[in-house]
Scaffold this motif. Structure first.
Motif, short mmCIF file in Angstrom:
data_model
loop_
_atom_site.label_atom_id
_atom_site.label_comp_id
_atom_site.label_asym_id
_atom_site.label_seq_id
_atom_site.Cartn_x
_atom_site.Cartn_y
_atom_site.Cartn_z
N THR A 462 0.83 -1.20 0.00
CA THR A 462 0.00 0.00 0.00
C THR A 462 0.87 1.25 0.00
O THR A 462 2.06 1.21 0.30
N LEU A 463 0.24 2.37 -0.33
CA LEU A 463 0.94 3.65 -0.25
C LEU A 463 1.40 3.92 1.18
O LEU A 463 2.52 4.39 1.39
N ALA A 464 0.56 3.61 2.15
CA ALA A 464 0.93 3.85 3.55
C ALA A 464 2.17 3.03 3.92
O ALA A 464 3.08 3.51 4.60
N TYR A 465 2.21 1.78 3.47
CA TYR A 465 3.37 0.93 3.78
C TYR A 465 4.63 1.50 3.15
O TYR A 465 5.69 1.56 3.78
N ASN A 466 4.56 1.90 1.89
CA ASN A 466 5.73 2.41 1.19
C ASN A 466 6.24 3.71 1.79
O ASN A 466 7.45 3.93 1.89
N ILE A 467 5.33 4.61 2.21
CA ILE A 467 5.76 5.85 2.85
C ILE A 467 6.35 5.55 4.22
O ILE A 467 7.41 6.07 4.60
N GLY A 468 5.69 4.68 4.96
CA GLY A 468 6.14 4.37 6.32
C GLY A 468 7.35 3.46 6.37
O GLY A 468 7.88 3.22 7.47
N GLY A 470 10.26 4.06 5.60
CA GLY A 470 11.42 4.79 6.11
C GLY A 470 11.52 4.77 7.62
O GLY A 470 12.60 4.95 8.18
N ARG A 471 10.38 4.56 8.29
CA ARG A 471 10.38 4.49 9.75
C ARG A 471 9.22 3.60 10.17
O ARG A 471 8.07 4.04 10.29
N PRO A 472 9.46 2.30 10.38
CA PRO A 472 8.38 1.34 10.63
C PRO A 472 7.51 1.67 11.83
O PRO A 472 6.35 1.24 11.88
N ASP A 473 8.04 2.43 12.81
CA ASP A 473 7.25 2.74 14.00
C ASP A 473 6.41 4.01 13.82
O ASP A 473 5.78 4.48 14.77
N ALA A 474 6.38 4.57 12.62
CA ALA A 474 5.63 5.80 12.39
C ALA A 474 4.14 5.55 12.51
O ALA A 474 3.62 4.51 12.11
N THR A 475 3.43 6.52 13.08
CA THR A 475 1.98 6.42 13.24
C THR A 475 1.30 6.85 11.94
O THR A 475 1.90 7.53 11.09
N GLU A 480 0.74 10.50 7.20
CA GLU A 480 -0.07 11.48 6.47
C GLU A 480 0.62 12.84 6.44
O GLU A 480 0.57 13.55 5.42
N ALA A 481 1.27 13.21 7.53
CA ALA A 481 1.99 14.49 7.57
C ALA A 481 3.15 14.49 6.57
O ALA A 481 3.41 15.50 5.90
N ALA A 482 3.86 13.36 6.47
CA ALA A 482 4.96 13.26 5.51
C ALA A 482 4.44 13.33 4.08
O ALA A 482 5.04 13.99 3.22
N ALA A 483 3.30 12.68 3.82
CA ALA A 483 2.71 12.75 2.48
C ALA A 483 2.28 14.17 2.15
O ALA A 483 2.44 14.63 1.02
N ILE A 492 -3.54 11.27 -3.04
CA ILE A 492 -4.03 10.11 -2.30
C ILE A 492 -5.51 10.25 -1.97
O ILE A 492 -6.27 9.27 -1.98
N ARG A 493 -5.95 11.46 -1.69
CA ARG A 493 -7.36 11.67 -1.30
C ARG A 493 -8.33 11.31 -2.41
O ARG A 493 -9.47 10.94 -2.14
N ILE A 494 -7.91 11.43 -3.67
CA ILE A 494 -8.85 11.14 -4.77
C ILE A 494 -8.87 9.64 -5.11
O ILE A 494 -9.69 9.21 -5.92
N LEU A 495 -7.99 8.87 -4.50
CA LEU A 495 -7.97 7.43 -4.75
C LEU A 495 -9.07 6.75 -3.95
O LEU A 495 -9.30 7.09 -2.79
N PRO A 496 -9.79 5.78 -4.53
CA PRO A 496 -10.88 5.10 -3.81
C PRO A 496 -10.43 4.47 -2.50
O PRO A 496 -11.15 4.51 -1.50
N ASP A 497 -9.22 3.88 -2.50
CA ASP A 497 -8.73 3.20 -1.30
C ASP A 497 -7.75 4.05 -0.49
O ASP A 497 -7.22 3.59 0.52
N GLY A 498 -7.51 5.30 -0.92
CA GLY A 498 -6.66 6.20 -0.16
C GLY A 498 -5.28 5.62 0.10
O GLY A 498 -4.62 5.11 -0.81
N TYR A 499 -4.88 5.67 1.36
CA TYR A 499 -3.55 5.17 1.74
C TYR A 499 -3.45 3.66 1.64
O TYR A 499 -2.35 3.10 1.70
N ALA A 500 -4.59 2.98 1.51
CA ALA A 500 -4.58 1.51 1.37
C ALA A 500 -4.45 1.07 -0.08
O ALA A 500 -4.53 -0.12 -0.39
N THR A 501 -4.21 2.02 -1.00
CA THR A 501 -4.08 1.69 -2.42
C THR A 501 -2.79 0.91 -2.68
O THR A 501 -1.71 1.33 -2.25
N LEU A 502 -2.89 -0.20 -3.39
CA LEU A 502 -1.71 -0.98 -3.77
C LEU A 502 -1.04 -0.31 -4.96
O LEU A 502 -1.71 0.08 -5.93
#
Length: 628
Positions: A462-468, A470-475, A480-483, A492-502
């Motif tokens: 997912t997008l969230a996994y790929n952004i995170g 860099g720091r696996p313990d990130a909340t 979202e702040a980094a994005a 990301i907001r216009i994607l149907p699955d948002g941060y869960a998009t593969l």
């Protein structure tokens, strides 16, 4: 072997096979895993609970084997009692009850082994798989530049399967059989006659000699087939990873032709191995038939002569049937184990590869600092005849931006790889906040550096996994702040699955600009003291590059940054620009100073400003290794 020239045995072997250089030669005469190597795998010191379970399992299997050897004694006693050959004090019904009870105990032991096998096999597979993956990630860049991903995956998968086969066949099948053979030989020696035990041992000895010799002949063909199969698998995976390139050039038929040639070679080697296997099997069953004939005809003659009872004849026949069936299977199991050991050997060879870059025994974590970088007389070569960098001296003050520019092959990217300790300098030293990076731990050094590469490759997550990442313990809030800081949140907001998009394999579902923003968000989330931008926008169009440059400026604000630049317009604001040519710094200064000097930088700037080729032809042949 000298650093940098040390071959990767498995990959090199596969490449020789692939190129036909050893096509008609036997497989390399590498040894099967040593007893010590296998002991480390199956008797791990760091898992005392597993060792205890292992010992209990072996004890239970030995007990079951002993019971199997005792069962025919009761049946022979029952036959003698019923035929009146012997005066047995115990009633036939009691003997029969004991016989049935021992049979039940024997079958119970056989079934319990499955319950014992499961936890052992799964825990060993988990431990070895984990250590193999950790080891692969710990190997140096030199190894991974030579690797073929599909081939490595094939070796890893087959090695773990080989581990399972060796564990089950040796511990749960062959070991109980050997214990049972010893008990049977002892019973024959005491209960019947030494002659039968002698014939049994001679038969088994000849059987094992033929089995071992035949399997050694077979092993060469099996190992060559396994190496070629791994190479063919690597070719197939390589073509799938480069699916778009195959389509661009319409090379499906060529890929299929090469793959079919590899499979044909595997087919030939495998058929040859199976032929040897069949011939060995014929010899083995013939040996067992000769031994069985000698024992039974001798027993029949002794019964007719009155020196043996009918019960003794039944006992001998039962033991033979009880042993011959497993012995026939032993030949098959031995060959399977040899093949499994070949697969396990390739995995152990892979795990025996040593990294070029490791922590020193006295390495300490990188101390806190502002991120000053200093290169002192740094030289680097990929081999004795291939110098890449020569006597580099420069400093990147904390919080400042320094750019590296120059022709292709001048060594720009090699500078960043040396800083990240993918390699160590051939001469000189590199300091971060006054500490030689060779004296600090790799983990602490790399934690302090964030890299935004030219080609951002993402995980099929997912997008969230790929952004995170860099720091696996990130909340989620920090992700979202980094994005948002990378101006990725609106997309990301216009994607149907948002941060869960593969994002697809290697991030192919995203555009180049979107992937770069993910890389920037990942770097922002890491909170580094040093940022490396390695041609971070050279693959983007002008509009996307402008947007990404804004994000990059936000990323490097107040952070020490080292920029490898392809387009000079992206580094005009650098505090210092270093111009490299043939591994040397030939010019340095700000954008204005270098233009006023009228040297190589001014020439590069003029060519790019005029819309000509962005980089002039290199002054010397570019090295085949990634020295950029």
């Amino acid at each position: 072997m000298p650093t940098g020239e040390r071959g990767t045995t498995i990959l090199a072997r596969a490449r020789l096979l692939e190129n036909g250089l050893i096509r008609d030669m036997p497989a390399p005469a590498g040894q099967l895993p040593s007893f010590r190597a296998l002991l480390k795998v199956f008797w791990p010191r760091d898992l005392p609970g597993l060792r205890l379970r292992f010992g209990g399992t072996i004890a239970l299997l030995a007990s079951a084997a002993a019971i199997n050897a005792l069962v025919p004694l009761l049946f022979a006693a029952l036959v003698d009692r019923l035929t009146g050959a012997e005066a047995v004090a115990v009633a036939p019904a009691a003997i029969l009850a004991g016989y049935v009870l021992l049979q039940w105990c024997s079958r119970l032991g056989n079934e319990l082994r499955w319950m014992l096998y499961g936890p052992l096999e799964q825990r060993l597979r988990r431990q070895v798989g984990l250590k193999a993956l950790e080891h692969l990630h710990g190997l140096s860049l030199r190894f991974h530049l030579d690797r073929r991903t599909g081939q490595i995956a094939n070796i890893l998968g087959n090695g773990l399967d080989g581990l399972r086969e060796v564990l089950f066949n040796v511990v749960f099948l062959i070991l109980p059989l050997l214990i049972e053979i010893l008990f049977v030989a002892a019973v024959m020696l005491v209960r019947v006659a030494p002659f039968f035990a002698l014939v049994l041992f001679c038969t088994l000895a000849v059987y094992l000699v033929v089995l071992v010799v035949g399997s050694e002949w077979l092993r060469g063909h099996q190992k060559q087939a396994a190496s070629r199969r791994a190479a063919a698998h690597g070719e197939a995976i390589d073509s799938l990873l480069n699916y778009e390139t195959v389509k661009y050039f319409g090379s499906e038929a060529e890929i299929a032709r090469r793959y079919d040639e590899s499979l044909a070679e595997v087919e030939t080697l495998t058929v040859r191995a199976l032929t040897f296997r069949s011939l060995t099997g014929i010899a083995l069953v013939s040996i067992l038939a000769v031994g069985m004939t000698a024992i039974l005809f001798t027993a029949l003659g002794r019964v007719q002569a009155g020196s043996m009872t009918v019960g003794d004849l039944v006992l001998v026949n039962t033991y033979l049937l009880q042993l011959i069936r497993p012995m026939e299977r032993l030949g098959q199991l031995y060959r399977q184990i040899k093949q499994s050991l070949v697969d396990l050997e390739l995995l152990l060879e892979l795990m025996a590869e040593t990294p070029d870059i490791t922590d020193r025994p006295d390495a300490r974590p990188l101390r806190p600092g502002q991120g000053e970088i200093r290169f002192e007389g740094v030289s680097f070569r990929y081999g004795e005849e291939r110098p890449i960098l020569t006597d580099l001296h420069f400093t990147v003050p904390a919080g400042r931006k320094v750019a590296l520019v120059g022709p292709t092959g001048s060594g720009k990217s090699t500078v960043t790889r040396l800083l990240f300790r993918f390699y160590d300098p051939s001469a000189g030293r590199i300091l971060v906040d006054g500490q030689d990076i060779r004296t600090v731990t790799l983990a602490s050094l790399r934690q302090a550096i964030a890299v935004v590469p030219q080609d951002t490759v993402l995980f099929n997550q997912t997008l969230a996994y790929n952004i995170g990442f860099g720091r696996p313990d990130a909340t989620p809030t920090e992700i979202e702040a980094a994005a948002e800081a990378a101006e990725l949140d609106a997309f990301i907001r216009i994607l149907p699955d948002g941060y869960a998009t593969l994002v697809g394999e290697r991030g192919l579902k995203l555009s180049g600009g979107e992937k770069q923003r993910v890389a920037i968000a990942r770097a922002i989330l890491k909170r580094p003291r040093i940022v490396i931008l390695d041609e971070a926008t050279s693959a983007l169009d002008a509009a996307t590059e402008e947007a990404v440059q804004t994000n990059l400026a936000r990323l490097v604000q107040g952070v020490t940054s080292l920029v490898v630049a392809h387009r000079l317009s992206t580094v005009v604001d650098a505090d210092e620009i270093l111009v490299l040519d043939e591994g040397r710094i030939v010019e340095r200064g700000t954008h204005g100073e270098l233009l006023a000097r009228g040297g190589m930088y001014a020439e590069l700037w003029a060519r790019q400003s005029a819309g000509e080729d962005s980089v002039p032809a290199p002054r010397s042949p570019a090295p085949s290794s990634p020295a950029e």
